[in-house]
Scaffold this motif. Structure first.
Motif, short mmCIF file in Angstrom:
data_model
loop_
_atom_site.label_atom_id
_atom_site.label_comp_id
_atom_site.label_asym_id
_atom_site.label_seq_id
_atom_site.Cartn_x
_atom_site.Cartn_y
_atom_site.Cartn_z
N PRO A 198 -15.80 18.66 -34.42
CA PRO A 198 -14.95 17.86 -33.50
C PRO A 198 -14.50 16.75 -33.77
CG PRO A 198 -16.68 19.24 -32.49
CD PRO A 198 -17.15 19.07 -33.81
N GLU A 199 -15.41 15.66 -34.29
CA GLU A 199 -15.41 14.38 -34.54
C GLU A 199 -14.45 14.28 -35.60
OE1 GLU A 199 -18.44 11.92 -35.94
OE2 GLU A 199 -17.87 10.27 -34.42
N VAL A 200 -14.58 15.13 -36.95
CA VAL A 200 -13.67 14.79 -37.98
C VAL A 200 -12.41 15.53 -37.64
CG1 VAL A 200 -13.44 15.75 -40.40
CG2 VAL A 200 -15.63 15.03 -39.88
N GLU A 201 -12.30 16.48 -36.75
CA GLU A 201 -10.96 16.89 -36.55
C GLU A 201 -10.52 16.06 -35.44
OE1 GLU A 201 -10.40 20.66 -33.77
OE2 GLU A 201 -11.13 21.47 -35.67
N ARG A 202 -10.88 15.28 -34.58
CA ARG A 202 -10.05 14.30 -33.76
C ARG A 202 -9.73 12.84 -34.89
NH1 ARG A 202 -6.86 12.48 -29.88
NH2 ARG A 202 -7.39 10.31 -29.60
N GLY A 203 -10.53 12.84 -35.78
CA GLY A 203 -10.32 11.74 -36.94
C GLY A 203 -9.15 12.08 -37.82
N ARG A 204 -9.02 13.45 -38.12
CA ARG A 204 -7.89 14.07 -38.79
C ARG A 204 -6.75 13.83 -37.90
NH1 ARG A 204 -7.48 20.42 -40.17
NH2 ARG A 204 -7.18 20.36 -37.92
N TYR A 205 -6.73 14.15 -36.65
CA TYR A 205 -5.52 13.87 -35.83
C TYR A 205 -4.96 12.66 -35.88
CZ TYR A 205 -2.47 14.24 -31.71
OH TYR A 205 -1.39 13.96 -30.87
N ALA A 234 -14.36 8.41 -34.85
CA ALA A 234 -13.65 9.44 -35.33
C ALA A 234 -12.84 9.37 -36.73
CB ALA A 234 -12.81 10.40 -34.50
N LEU A 235 -12.14 8.31 -36.57
CA LEU A 235 -11.39 7.85 -38.06
C LEU A 235 -12.53 7.66 -39.03
CD1 LEU A 235 -8.80 5.07 -36.71
CD2 LEU A 235 -8.41 7.05 -37.99
N ALA A 236 -13.65 6.86 -38.70
CA ALA A 236 -14.50 6.41 -39.81
C ALA A 236 -15.06 7.89 -40.24
CB ALA A 236 -15.72 5.89 -39.24
N ALA A 237 -15.36 8.68 -39.36
CA ALA A 237 -15.93 10.05 -40.00
C ALA A 237 -15.03 10.88 -40.90
CB ALA A 237 -16.46 10.98 -38.65
N TYR A 238 -13.79 11.01 -40.48
CA TYR A 238 -12.50 11.87 -41.19
C TYR A 238 -12.57 10.82 -42.65
CZ TYR A 238 -8.15 12.83 -42.91
OH TYR A 238 -7.02 13.14 -43.91
N ASN A 274 -4.16 -2.58 -32.99
CA ASN A 274 -3.80 -1.40 -32.25
C ASN A 274 -5.08 -0.56 -32.28
OD1 ASN A 274 -1.33 -2.05 -32.12
ND2 ASN A 274 -0.82 -1.18 -34.14
N LEU A 275 -5.96 -0.28 -33.14
CA LEU A 275 -7.00 0.50 -33.29
C LEU A 275 -8.25 -0.08 -32.49
CD1 LEU A 275 -7.64 1.50 -37.23
CD2 LEU A 275 -6.39 2.60 -35.09
N ALA A 276 -8.14 -1.44 -32.17
CA ALA A 276 -9.19 -1.93 -31.25
C ALA A 276 -8.89 -1.67 -29.88
CB ALA A 276 -9.22 -3.58 -31.59
N LEU A 277 -7.78 -1.31 -29.62
CA LEU A 277 -7.44 -0.77 -27.91
C LEU A 277 -7.96 0.64 -27.87
CD1 LEU A 277 -3.61 -1.92 -28.04
CD2 LEU A 277 -5.55 -3.19 -26.99
N LEU A 278 -8.31 1.64 -29.00
CA LEU A 278 -8.82 2.98 -28.60
C LEU A 278 -10.07 2.88 -28.16
CD1 LEU A 278 -7.03 4.68 -31.80
CD2 LEU A 278 -6.10 4.07 -29.53
N PRO A 279 -10.54 3.95 -27.60
CA PRO A 279 -11.83 4.08 -27.03
C PRO A 279 -12.67 4.25 -28.52
CG PRO A 279 -10.49 5.92 -26.51
CD PRO A 279 -9.57 5.22 -27.14
N ALA A 280 -14.02 3.59 -28.13
CA ALA A 280 -14.94 3.43 -29.37
C ALA A 280 -15.17 4.80 -30.09
CB ALA A 280 -16.22 3.16 -28.93
N GLU A 281 -15.06 6.15 -29.50
CA GLU A 281 -15.14 7.39 -29.95
C GLU A 281 -14.01 7.60 -30.99
OE1 GLU A 281 -14.86 8.17 -26.25
OE2 GLU A 281 -16.00 6.59 -26.64
N ASP A 282 -12.77 6.95 -30.76
CA ASP A 282 -11.47 7.36 -31.76
C ASP A 282 -11.86 6.53 -32.96
OD1 ASP A 282 -10.39 9.26 -30.25
OD2 ASP A 282 -8.79 7.85 -29.47
N VAL A 308 -1.78 6.46 -26.99
CA VAL A 308 -0.95 7.10 -27.97
C VAL A 308 -0.04 6.20 -28.73
CG1 VAL A 308 0.75 9.04 -28.39
CG2 VAL A 308 -1.03 9.40 -26.77
N PHE A 309 0.49 5.35 -27.87
CA PHE A 309 1.45 4.17 -28.22
C PHE A 309 0.57 3.11 -29.30
CE2 PHE A 309 3.34 -0.03 -27.83
CZ PHE A 309 4.61 0.44 -28.08
N ALA A 310 -0.51 2.67 -28.78
CA ALA A 310 -1.49 1.93 -29.71
C ALA A 310 -1.85 2.93 -30.87
CB ALA A 310 -2.81 1.61 -29.08
N ALA A 311 -2.41 3.96 -30.93
CA ALA A 311 -2.66 4.52 -31.95
C ALA A 311 -1.42 5.03 -32.95
CB ALA A 311 -3.22 5.98 -31.68
N GLY A 312 -0.34 5.13 -32.46
CA GLY A 312 0.81 5.43 -33.35
C GLY A 312 1.47 4.25 -33.72
N GLY A 313 0.91 3.08 -33.51
CA GLY A 313 1.28 1.61 -34.07
C GLY A 313 2.85 1.51 -33.83
#
Lengths: 160, 295
Positions: free
Chosen positions: B186-193, B283-287, B272-280, B45-50
């Protein structure tokens, strides 16, 4: 008549000389522009070879160990070009046209050297990774990208 | 006389409305159903939040990027903001905060003392953070090193120096609702979050109006860089014709499709994004492929 023409001419020449020195920190404007052109050519080659590797990493072109090794070896050679003749002091954004080089390259020369050595190391590792298999190549793309980003983050100014 | 009474009443009524609107909301989120803070999940969460990108010391080395001493300056049209110390130091940082206080600060933009924060802190995005992510983040941040550097006061001119006025700003521009709505995978929804809440991409990539609120009609269509130099790019599909694979590669290695690399603030975002799971990252790309194209 002759005198009235000579004086402004001499003054203009003197001003040009002063301005040239001030801009160039010792290097002529032409020398600075040439160095900028040369290192942009270096970056073009870095980008070209990284692109060949990246296309395989993304699956846009099929993995080919020989082609990947050729690209990585070229990249590693280009990364090692002598920086003392490419990064002439004064060839800095805001002073000379056509560059985004930040003044920190010269004020923090040790940091810049470390960042540039990072590209050399990451490309040398890519030679091994590219010849091994696709998974190794893909993993090494991240390290290579990090080395580009480290230097660009600290030493490349914003687009204008 | 009657006119005078009416005028007084009207002024009083307006004052009451202003007071009502600008009163900081200090209700913590509902933590019912959340499990105990998970430090590893909190790190993501910390990495995604930057968080570290803004709250580390301005000259922090790579090894010290988790020392959240603050001090980074953010120039804007309204003044210069300085990121505060949010390390777990009990005096200089947030070591004495309760989970409720932390949650209200993060999602409501209100300090434990009850003052509005300036929106340089992206609580307008974090307002959509799930209660579980808040709990995990709180647990993780407790584990970080402390820093004794005192927080620096913001340099903001009148009338923005009156924090109460930020209540009006929040009333106008902060919403718990997502911008992209409708039926989403669900993927776009995660990307939206990730995009609209945690990674707060919209804060820089969407232009702002004269009051500093997001111009939501131009969602992610680019904005002038508040530093005054350059432009933050349009990342809607109209301007950015990158494939999903291009976007994922960019979020992983920082390489653009031309094999230039991310620079400036975006280089930190990629770290920061590089620390996230590949699915995240997928998901960002899909959004980003799903948002409306804005020229």
């Amino acid at each position: 008549m002759k005198r009235s023409l000579t004086l402004p001419l001499v003054a203009a020449l003197a001003l040009t000389a002063v301005a040239g020195t001030a801009i160039g920190d010792g290097h002529s404007n032409k020398a600075l522009e040439d160095a900028i052109k040369a290192r942009k050519a270096q970056m073009t080659l870095v980008g070209y070879n990284t692109g060949l590797l990246g296309a395989m990493a993304k699956g846009e072109t099929p993995y080919d160990a020989a082609a990947a090794t050729a690209a990585a070896s070229t990249l590693a050679a280009v990364a090692k070009l002598d920086r003392s003749i490419l990064w002439l002091e004064g060839s800095v954004q805001g002073t000379v046209e056509g560059t985004r080089a930040k003044a920190d390259i010269w004020t923090d020369a040790a940091g810049f050297e470390k960042a540039a050595a990072g590209l050399e190391a990451a490309s040398a590792d890519m030679v091994t990774a590219a010849g091994t298999d696709l998974a190794s190549l893909q993993a090494q793309m991240k390290a290579l990208g990090d080395s580009c980003g480290t230097c660009h983050k600290a030493y490349r100014g914003p687009k204008n | 006389m009657r006119l005078f009474t009416g005028l007084v009443l009207a002024v009083c009524a307006a004052g009451l409305v202003f007071w009502g609107i600008t009163t900081p909301d200090r209700t913590p989120p509902d933590f019912a159903g959340t499990s105990a803070g998970d430090v590893e999940a909190g790190a993501l969460v910390f990495a995604a939040g930057g968080c570290a990108s803004c709250h580390k010391a301005p000259d922090a080395s790579a090894e010290n990027k988790l020392v959240l001493a603050g001090g980074h300056a953010f120039p804007s049209d309204f003044g210069t903001f300085y990121a505060p110390n949010i390390s777990p130091d009990p005096q200089a940082g947030i070591g004495q905060w309760t989970q409720d206080e932390f949650a209200v600060a993060l999602t409501k933009g209100v300090s434990p003392e009850g003052a509005h924060y300036y929106p340089a802190f992206p609580y307008a995005a974090y307002s959509k953070m799930t209660a579980q992510d808040v709990v995990d983040l709180f647990a993780y941040m407790k584990t970080l090193p402390t820093a004794q550097t005192p927080s620096r006061d913001h340099d903001v001119g009148f009338p923005f120096s009156i924090r109460r006025t930020l209540g009006v700003w929040k009333h106008l521009f902060v919403s718990d609702d997502y911008h992209i709505t409708g039926t989403l995978s669900p993927e776009v929804e995660r990307g939206r979050y990730l995009t609209e809440a945690l990674a707060h991409c919209t804060e820089c990539h969407t232009e702002r109006n004269a009051l500093g609120g997001l111009n939501t009609g131009r969602w992610l269509a680019g904005a002038p860089n508040p530093s005054g130099k350059g432009r933050i790019p349009n990342i809607t599909p109209s301007d950015l014709d990158w494939s999903e694979a291009d976007l994922i590669a960019y979020f992983t290695s920082g390489f653009t499709p031309d094999y230039d690399s991310a620079g400036g603030e975006m280089a930190e975002v990629i770290e920061n994004l590089a620390l996230l799971p590949a699915e995240d990252r997928a998901a960002l790309a899909a959004y980003l492929q799903a948002v409306p194209a804005i020229p």
